[in-house]
Write a protein that holds these residues in place. Structure first.
Motif, short mmCIF file in Angstrom:
data_model
loop_
_atom_site.label_atom_id
_atom_site.label_comp_id
_atom_site.label_asym_id
_atom_site.label_seq_id
_atom_site.Cartn_x
_atom_site.Cartn_y
_atom_site.Cartn_z
N ARG A 141 -11.43 36.31 63.77
CA ARG A 141 -11.35 35.62 62.66
C ARG A 141 -10.90 33.51 63.83
O ARG A 141 -10.19 32.52 62.74
N LYS A 142 -10.55 33.47 64.64
CA LYS A 142 -11.04 31.94 65.72
C LYS A 142 -11.72 32.06 65.37
O LYS A 142 -11.90 30.37 65.76
N PHE A 143 -12.42 32.02 64.27
CA PHE A 143 -14.34 31.45 64.39
C PHE A 143 -14.37 31.08 63.54
O PHE A 143 -15.99 31.02 63.22
N VAL A 144 -13.69 31.09 62.31
CA VAL A 144 -13.70 30.91 60.98
C VAL A 144 -14.27 29.88 60.71
O VAL A 144 -14.84 28.80 61.39
N GLN A 145 -15.43 28.68 60.26
CA GLN A 145 -15.83 28.34 59.68
C GLN A 145 -16.87 27.95 58.61
O GLN A 145 -16.44 29.16 57.32
N PRO A 146 -17.26 27.37 57.29
CA PRO A 146 -17.96 26.93 56.73
C PRO A 146 -19.18 28.35 56.51
O PRO A 146 -20.09 28.26 57.35
N GLY A 147 -18.83 29.40 55.76
CA GLY A 147 -19.94 30.58 55.91
C GLY A 147 -19.39 31.61 56.06
O GLY A 147 -19.87 32.94 56.18
N LEU A 148 -18.14 31.64 57.24
CA LEU A 148 -18.26 33.30 57.44
C LEU A 148 -16.35 32.78 57.27
O LEU A 148 -15.62 31.83 57.90
N THR A 149 -15.85 34.20 56.81
CA THR A 149 -14.75 34.51 56.59
C THR A 149 -14.41 35.58 56.57
O THR A 149 -15.32 36.46 57.32
N VAL A 150 -12.64 35.71 57.04
CA VAL A 150 -12.01 36.71 57.18
C VAL A 150 -10.87 37.07 56.88
O VAL A 150 -10.32 36.39 56.36
N VAL A 151 -11.24 38.70 56.60
CA VAL A 151 -10.39 38.90 55.50
C VAL A 151 -9.23 39.84 56.13
O VAL A 151 -9.81 40.84 56.55
N GLY A 152 -8.01 40.04 56.17
CA GLY A 152 -7.14 41.21 56.53
C GLY A 152 -5.77 41.93 55.90
O GLY A 152 -5.41 40.90 54.80
N SER A 153 -5.21 42.61 56.42
CA SER A 153 -3.83 43.86 56.08
C SER A 153 -3.32 43.95 57.21
O SER A 153 -3.64 44.44 57.86
N TYR A 213 -4.64 39.13 53.92
CA TYR A 213 -3.97 37.64 54.03
C TYR A 213 -6.11 37.62 54.60
O TYR A 213 -6.79 38.02 54.40
N VAL A 214 -5.91 35.87 54.19
CA VAL A 214 -7.63 35.49 54.53
C VAL A 214 -7.73 34.48 54.84
O VAL A 214 -6.93 33.54 55.46
N GLU A 271 -2.66 27.08 60.53
CA GLU A 271 -2.05 27.28 59.09
C GLU A 271 -2.72 27.27 57.91
O GLU A 271 -2.76 27.51 57.17
N ALA A 272 -3.75 25.69 58.52
CA ALA A 272 -4.72 25.03 57.79
C ALA A 272 -5.66 26.58 57.78
O ALA A 272 -6.39 25.79 56.45
N ARG A 273 -6.11 27.32 58.26
CA ARG A 273 -6.89 28.28 58.29
C ARG A 273 -6.47 29.81 58.07
O ARG A 273 -7.19 30.83 57.73
N VAL A 274 -5.59 29.96 56.51
CA VAL A 274 -4.24 31.37 56.98
C VAL A 274 -4.53 30.85 55.22
O VAL A 274 -3.48 30.31 55.25
N LEU A 275 -4.45 31.94 54.89
CA LEU A 275 -3.73 32.05 53.12
C LEU A 275 -2.63 33.47 53.41
O LEU A 275 -4.07 34.79 53.32
N PRO A 276 -1.95 33.56 53.03
CA PRO A 276 -1.43 34.58 52.81
C PRO A 276 -1.74 35.19 51.31
O PRO A 276 -1.46 34.73 50.30
N THR A 277 -1.99 37.28 50.82
CA THR A 277 -1.76 37.79 49.48
C THR A 277 -1.61 38.64 49.73
O THR A 277 -0.59 39.02 50.48
N ALA A 278 -1.78 39.25 48.27
CA ALA A 278 -0.18 40.08 48.15
C ALA A 278 -2.06 41.46 48.05
O ALA A 278 -2.66 41.99 47.39
N GLY A 279 -2.29 41.63 49.50
CA GLY A 279 -2.38 42.82 50.04
C GLY A 279 -3.95 42.10 50.20
O GLY A 279 -4.55 41.92 49.68
N GLY A 280 -4.68 43.29 51.18
CA GLY A 280 -6.13 43.09 52.10
C GLY A 280 -7.34 43.17 50.13
O GLY A 280 -8.23 43.04 50.16
N ALA A 281 -6.84 43.72 49.18
CA ALA A 281 -7.12 44.17 48.07
C ALA A 281 -7.50 42.90 47.42
O ALA A 281 -8.46 42.45 47.32
#
Length: 331
Positions: free
Chosen positions: A174-186, A200-201, A69-79
């Motif tokens: 997304r399971k490999f995110v770390q400082p400098g590697l960020t994933v966004v999705g929809s 989400y991010v 949970e600490a690695r995900v942020l819901p967002t208002a769409g992929g944009a």
């Protein structure tokens, strides 16, 4: 005049339901019944401000995506996810054409310079669309991680847009995110909820905290929050939808190739087809029949290219017949 920076422009003329829309890549059968039922239940919550912490949505997304949970942020769409992710740093944004134009647009809106197909420098952010829009090409996770390691040595960050990853989930990083590697999705595409806005991010916890500080309060509406909370119960249904699209895409590609088009291999719910001729007038003729297609000039491609959504067998047959008539007989 139709705005071709994005698909789905069904509000310009007539009613949205009057169109056969091949410009937007959404679940062909429409919104799943479980999503509709979830929104019906959630309507009673619209009298309240949404949860500012987005706790239920965050928990649902984390479980469905297989991340903490600490690695995900819901967002208002992929944009919004893209915009937030590009808001943290001041350096250049590197994009590799042809790809989704929103990266360059949001980068410039955030005061960042854009370099197409350029070499990385310290402080830059490289954006990778995986699978890529409009080509449908997907990069294996090992290659993405290899690229990230090379970029990190140069002081460059990597942002991976996985908006269509539900159609090839084994390619996700997304399971490999770390400082400098960020994933966004929809979730817009696979759930057919563009009017709800759910993205989400996925990032390192410190990055998530920094993004939360920049996010507008109450960005996530009650419907999007409720859908996100229910996601873990419907992962298998989402997988089946993606598998159905795989089969339809293969048949659709063969039919387009039989018409003489050169079709790019795709892992996404769309196909990029080169018809070897200017398709601008054909697109206009299809539009006159209430059929929308995505021309690709905004991606930097010649007018011979169309990006076509994958729909049901019946819709694909109807589209192919109309396309053949518009090409052969001038509509």
């Amino acid at each position: 005049m139709q705005d071709m920076r994005h698909g789905g422009n069904v509000w310009d003329e007539a009613r949205p339901g009057d169109w056969l829309d091949y410009s937007a890549n959404l679940r062909p059968e429409g919104t799943p019944e479980w999503v509709l039922e979830t929104m019906r239940r959630a309507i009673v919550d619209t009298r309240y401000y949404p949860d500012r912490q987005m706790r239920a949505a965050r928990a649902g997304l984390a479980a469905a995506l297989g991340v903490e949970e600490a690695r995900v942020l819901p967002t208002a769409g992929g944009a919004q996810a893209i915009d937030l992710a590009l808001s943290l740093k001041p350096g250049r944004v590197l994009v590799q054409s042809p790809t989704f134009g929103e990266y360059a647009e949001r980068a410039r809106a955030r005061g960042r310079a854009v370099a197409e197909n350029g070499n990385a420098r310290p402080g830059d952010t490289r954006v990778l669309c995986n699978p890529n829009n409009p080509t449908g090409e997907a990069v294996e996770p090992a290659r993405v991680q290899e690229e990230f390691r090379a970029l990190r040595e140069q002081g460059t960050e990597l942002l991976v847009d996985e908006a269509f990853i539900d159609y090839c989930p084994s390619h996700s990083v997304r399971k490999f995110v770390q400082p400098g590697l960020t994933v966004v999705g929809s979730l817009t595409k696979i759930l057919c909820v563009p009017g709800v806005r759910l993205g989400y991010v996925c990032a390192a916890p410190e990055t998530i905290r920094a993004l939360e500080e920049r996010m507008l309060t109450w960005s996530l509406n009650s419907f999007a929050s409720a859908i996100a909370a229910e996601l873990p119960l419907h992962v298998r249904e989402i997988e089946k939808d993606a598998q159905a699209t795989d089969a339809r895409r293969a048949a659709f590609a063969r039919a387009l190739e039989a018409m003489g088009a050169r079709v790019m291999p795709s892992h996404a719910p769309f196909l990029l087809a080169d018809f070897g001729r200017d398709m601008t007038e054909v697109a206009k003729r299809l539009r006159a029949r209430r059929i929308l297609v995505r021309t690709c000039e905004s991606f930097g491609l010649p007018p011979a290219y169309l990006r076509l959504a994958v729909k049901t067998e019946a819709e694909n047959a109807r589209f192919l017949e109309a396309l053949r008539e518009c090409i052969d007989y001038g509509g």
